[in-house]
Design a protein around this motif. Structure first.
Motif, PDB file in Angstrom:
ATOM      1  N   GLU A  89     -23.840   2.964 -55.749  1.00 24.92           N
ATOM      2  CA  GLU A  89     -24.228   3.328 -54.390  1.00 24.92           C
ATOM      3  C   GLU A  89     -24.251   2.102 -53.492  1.00 24.92           C
ATOM      4  O   GLU A  89     -24.945   1.120 -53.767  1.00 24.92           O
ATOM      5  CB  GLU A  89     -25.604   3.995 -54.390  1.00 24.92           C
ATOM      6  CG  GLU A  89     -26.034   4.521 -53.034  1.00 24.92           C
ATOM      7  CD  GLU A  89     -27.296   5.355 -53.095  1.00 24.92           C
ATOM      8  OE1 GLU A  89     -27.801   5.726 -52.021  1.00 24.92           O
ATOM      9  OE2 GLU A  89     -27.770   5.630 -54.214  1.00 24.92           O
TER      10      GLU A  89
ATOM     11  N   THR B 211     -20.863   6.171 -51.887  1.00 23.54           N
ATOM     12  CA  THR B 211     -21.459   6.479 -53.190  1.00 23.54           C
ATOM     13  C   THR B 211     -20.399   7.039 -54.116  1.00 23.54           C
ATOM     14  O   THR B 211     -19.682   7.986 -53.757  1.00 23.54           O
ATOM     15  CB  THR B 211     -22.610   7.502 -53.050  1.00 23.54           C
ATOM     16  OG1 THR B 211     -23.644   6.935 -52.236  1.00 23.54           O
ATOM     17  CG2 THR B 211     -23.184   7.851 -54.420  1.00 23.54           C
TER      18      THR B 211
ATOM     19  N   THR C 285     -27.664  -2.786 -49.469  1.00 24.89           N
ATOM     20  CA  THR C 285     -27.874  -2.815 -50.917  1.00 24.89           C
ATOM     21  C   THR C 285     -26.674  -2.240 -51.661  1.00 24.89           C
ATOM     22  O   THR C 285     -25.924  -1.424 -51.132  1.00 24.89           O
ATOM     23  CB  THR C 285     -29.116  -1.998 -51.311  1.00 24.89           C
ATOM     24  OG1 THR C 285     -28.943  -0.633 -50.882  1.00 24.89           O
ATOM     25  CG2 THR C 285     -30.375  -2.573 -50.683  1.00 24.89           C
TER      26      THR C 285
ATOM     27  N   THR D 133     -26.362  -0.648 -55.645  1.00 24.31           N
ATOM     28  CA  THR D 133     -27.011  -0.369 -56.918  1.00 24.31           C
ATOM     29  C   THR D 133     -26.038   0.315 -57.859  1.00 24.31           C
ATOM     30  O   THR D 133     -25.213   1.129 -57.445  1.00 24.31           O
ATOM     31  CB  THR D 133     -28.245   0.538 -56.743  1.00 24.31           C
ATOM     32  OG1 THR D 133     -27.853   1.761 -56.107  1.00 24.31           O
ATOM     33  CG2 THR D 133     -29.304  -0.141 -55.892  1.00 24.31           C
TER      34      THR D 133
ATOM     35  N   ASP E 299     -26.217   2.578 -61.136  1.00 26.08           N
ATOM     36  CA  ASP E 299     -27.135   3.381 -61.958  1.00 26.08           C
ATOM     37  C   ASP E 299     -28.585   2.939 -61.769  1.00 26.08           C
ATOM     38  O   ASP E 299     -29.366   2.833 -62.713  1.00 26.08           O
ATOM     39  CB  ASP E 299     -26.739   3.305 -63.434  1.00 26.08           C
ATOM     40  CG  ASP E 299     -25.411   3.992 -63.718  1.00 26.08           C
ATOM     41  OD1 ASP E 299     -24.929   4.746 -62.844  1.00 26.08           O
ATOM     42  OD2 ASP E 299     -24.847   3.773 -64.797  1.00 26.08           O
ATOM     43  N   GLY E 300     -28.925   2.646 -60.507  1.00 29.30           N
ATOM     44  CA  GLY E 300     -30.292   2.283 -60.157  1.00 29.30           C
ATOM     45  C   GLY E 300     -30.609   0.808 -60.225  1.00 29.30           C
ATOM     46  O   GLY E 300     -31.674   0.380 -59.763  1.00 29.30           O
ATOM     47  N   THR E 301     -29.698  -0.006 -60.786  1.00 30.52           N
ATOM     48  CA  THR E 301     -29.923  -1.447 -60.889  1.00 30.52           C
ATOM     49  C   THR E 301     -29.347  -2.154 -59.667  1.00 30.52           C
ATOM     50  O   THR E 301     -28.159  -2.003 -59.371  1.00 30.52           O
ATOM     51  CB  THR E 301     -29.252  -2.019 -62.153  1.00 30.52           C
ATOM     52  OG1 THR E 301     -29.787  -1.391 -63.309  1.00 30.52           O
ATOM     53  CG2 THR E 301     -29.465  -3.522 -62.244  1.00 30.52           C
ATOM     54  N   PRO E 302     -30.146  -2.936 -58.920  1.00 25.14           N
ATOM     55  CA  PRO E 302     -29.627  -3.658 -57.748  1.00 25.14           C
ATOM     56  C   PRO E 302     -28.638  -4.753 -58.179  1.00 25.14           C
ATOM     57  O   PRO E 302     -29.004  -5.672 -58.922  1.00 25.14           O
ATOM     58  CB  PRO E 302     -30.878  -4.262 -57.106  1.00 25.14           C
ATOM     59  CG  PRO E 302     -32.036  -3.507 -57.684  1.00 25.14           C
ATOM     60  CD  PRO E 302     -31.603  -3.105 -59.061  1.00 25.14           C
ATOM     61  N   LEU E 303     -27.398  -4.653 -57.714  1.00 26.83           N
ATOM     62  CA  LEU E 303     -26.403  -5.661 -58.078  1.00 26.83           C
ATOM     63  C   LEU E 303     -26.626  -6.965 -57.326  1.00 26.83           C
ATOM     64  O   LEU E 303     -26.222  -8.028 -57.806  1.00 26.83           O
ATOM     65  CB  LEU E 303     -24.994  -5.142 -57.787  1.00 26.83           C
ATOM     66  CG  LEU E 303     -24.463  -4.011 -58.668  1.00 26.83           C
ATOM     67  CD1 LEU E 303     -22.991  -3.759 -58.381  1.00 26.83           C
ATOM     68  CD2 LEU E 303     -24.652  -4.321 -60.154  1.00 26.83           C
ATOM     69  N   ASN E 304     -27.243  -6.884 -56.151  1.00 24.03           N
ATOM     70  CA  ASN E 304     -27.476  -8.095 -55.357  1.00 24.03           C
ATOM     71  C   ASN E 304     -28.170  -9.179 -56.164  1.00 24.03           C
ATOM     72  O   ASN E 304     -27.973 -10.372 -55.925  1.00 24.03           O
ATOM     73  CB  ASN E 304     -28.350  -7.777 -54.132  1.00 24.03           C
ATOM     74  CG  ASN E 304     -27.892  -6.565 -53.354  1.00 24.03           C
ATOM     75  OD1 ASN E 304     -27.576  -5.536 -53.936  1.00 24.03           O
ATOM     76  ND2 ASN E 304     -27.885  -6.685 -52.038  1.00 24.03           N
TER      77      ASN E 304
ATOM     78  N   ARG F  81     -23.298  -8.366 -63.836  1.00 18.68           N
ATOM     79  CA  ARG F  81     -22.714  -7.172 -63.220  1.00 18.68           C
ATOM     80  C   ARG F  81     -21.696  -6.538 -64.174  1.00 18.68           C
ATOM     81  O   ARG F  81     -21.612  -5.307 -64.276  1.00 18.68           O
ATOM     82  CB  ARG F  81     -22.051  -7.529 -61.884  1.00 18.68           C
ATOM     83  CG  ARG F  81     -23.039  -8.023 -60.841  1.00 18.68           C
ATOM     84  CD  ARG F  81     -22.364  -8.359 -59.520  1.00 18.68           C
ATOM     85  NE  ARG F  81     -23.273  -9.147 -58.677  1.00 18.68           N
ATOM     86  CZ  ARG F  81     -23.240  -9.187 -57.363  1.00 18.68           C
ATOM     87  NH1 ARG F  81     -22.339  -8.480 -56.694  1.00 18.68           N
ATOM     88  NH2 ARG F  81     -24.090  -9.933 -56.689  1.00 18.68           N
TER      89      ARG F  81
END
Length: 254
Positions: free
Chosen positions: A4, A28, A64, A66, A68-73, A80
Motif C-alpha cells: 500500500e 494499493t 507511507t 507498507t 503486509d502492514g510493515t512500514p517500508l520507510n 525490504r
C-alpha cells in the motif's frame, strides 16, 4: 495484506539540490493482482520503483509505504527484500567476478535464512534458466557481464522465479526485447503470478507486453502522480490516443 502506497512524495538528489519527483502517489496492490503503470518518459515511473526498493538517492519526504502492514520507510534495502519485495531493474547492473550461480544461491540463502539444498537447488536453477531460454553456461558467467540486453532481462525473471517474492516491481522489463524474448519473459512472469498470491507492479511505456501479461488495473502516470486509472481497456485507449491529453491536463492543474 497488500503493498500500500499512500500520499507518497519523494525527492531525488541532483547537482542543484533535492528535486521533488513523486508528488502524492496513492496505489494499493493486493495479492493476486497485476497493476500496470503507464506514462511518458520523465514522469517518475522509475523513481517510484527505486523509492519502493530503497535506493539511497531517493528520499521519501512524506507519505507511507507498507508491505503486509510493515512500514517500508523504516527498512533497509535488504530488509525490504526479506519482507517480500523484488525489483527487476530497467538497466540490470553487471557484477564482474560474481557468478550468476553464486549470486542466486547467496540471495536465496539471505532471504530464507538457510542455504538451499544443493541437489534440488541446482535442478531448480537449471530449470528456470531453460524456461527463460538461457543455457547452463550462464550460471558460471559473471552476473550480467557480457549479457545482451535481452539476456539481462531474462536473467532478472530467472531471479523472480527462484526467489519467489510476495510483490514484484518490474521496471520496463519489456524495453529492448524483440518479440520472441518478450514472449519468453512474459511467460516467466505469468508462471510467477499463476500462484495466485503474488502481486505485480508492471511499469511500461507500451501496450505490447500487456498483450501477454494481462493487467487487472492500468494506471496512467504523469508528472509524479497517478492521473487516472481503469481496467485493461485503458491500455488500449492509450495505444490509440497516446498521453498528450493527460499531459495537458496535468499541466493545467499544476
Amino acid at each position: 495484506m497488500s503493498l500500500e502506497i499512500s500520499g507518497l512524495h519523494v525527492d531525488v538528489e541532483t547537482e542543484d539540490g533535492p528535486k521533488e519527483i513523486l508528488k502524492g502517489v496513492d496505489l494499493t496492490i493486493n495479492p493476486g493482482e497485476v497493476h500496470a503503470i503507464m506514462g511518458p518518459n520523465g514522469s517518475g515511473k522509475s523513481t517510484l520503483a527505486y523509492s519502493l526498493a530503497g535506493h539511497p538517492k531517493y528520499h521519501i519526504t512524506s507519505g507511507t509505504v507498507t508491505l503486509d502492514g510493515t512500514p517500508l520507510n523504516e527498512l533497509t534495502v535488504d530488509e525490504r527484500a526479506r519482507a517480500g519485495l523484488f525489483l527487476a531493474m530497467q538497466y540490470p547492473v553487471e557484477v564482474p567476478g560474481v557468478s550468476t550461480a553464486n549470486f542466486l544461491r547467496t540471495a536465496k540463502t539471505a532471504l530464507d535464512g538457510e542455504a538451499p539444498k544443493v541437489r534440488t537447488w541446482v535442478k531448480e536453477v537449471n530449470a528456470a534458466m531453460q524456461e527463460l531460454g538461457l543455457d547452463d553456461s550462464f550460471t558460471s558467467r559473471s552476473l550480467n557481464e557480457g549479457f545482451s540486453g535481452g539476456e539481462k532481462k531474462r536473467a532478472e525473471i530467472v531471479q523472480l522465479q527462484l526467489l519467489q517474492p510476495k510483490y514484484a516491481i518490474l521496471d520496463e522489463t519489456d524495453s529492448g526485447l524483440d518479440i520472441d524474448a518478450l514472449r519468453v519473459v512474459a511467460d516467466g512472469v505469468n508462471r510467477y503470478t499463476a500462484q495466485g498470491d503474488r502481486g505485480v507492479l508492471l511499469i511500461t511505456h507500451y501496450t505490447r507486453i500487456l498483450n501477454y501479461i494481462k493487467p487487472d488495473f492500468v494506471h496512467v502516470y504523469v508528472d509524479g502522480r497517478v492521473v487516472t486509472e481503469g481496467g485493461p481497456e485503458l491500455a488500449q485507449k492509450l495505444e490509440e490516443t497516446g498521453y498528450d491529453s493527460y499531459i495537458a491536463a496535468a499541466r493545467a492543474n499544476a
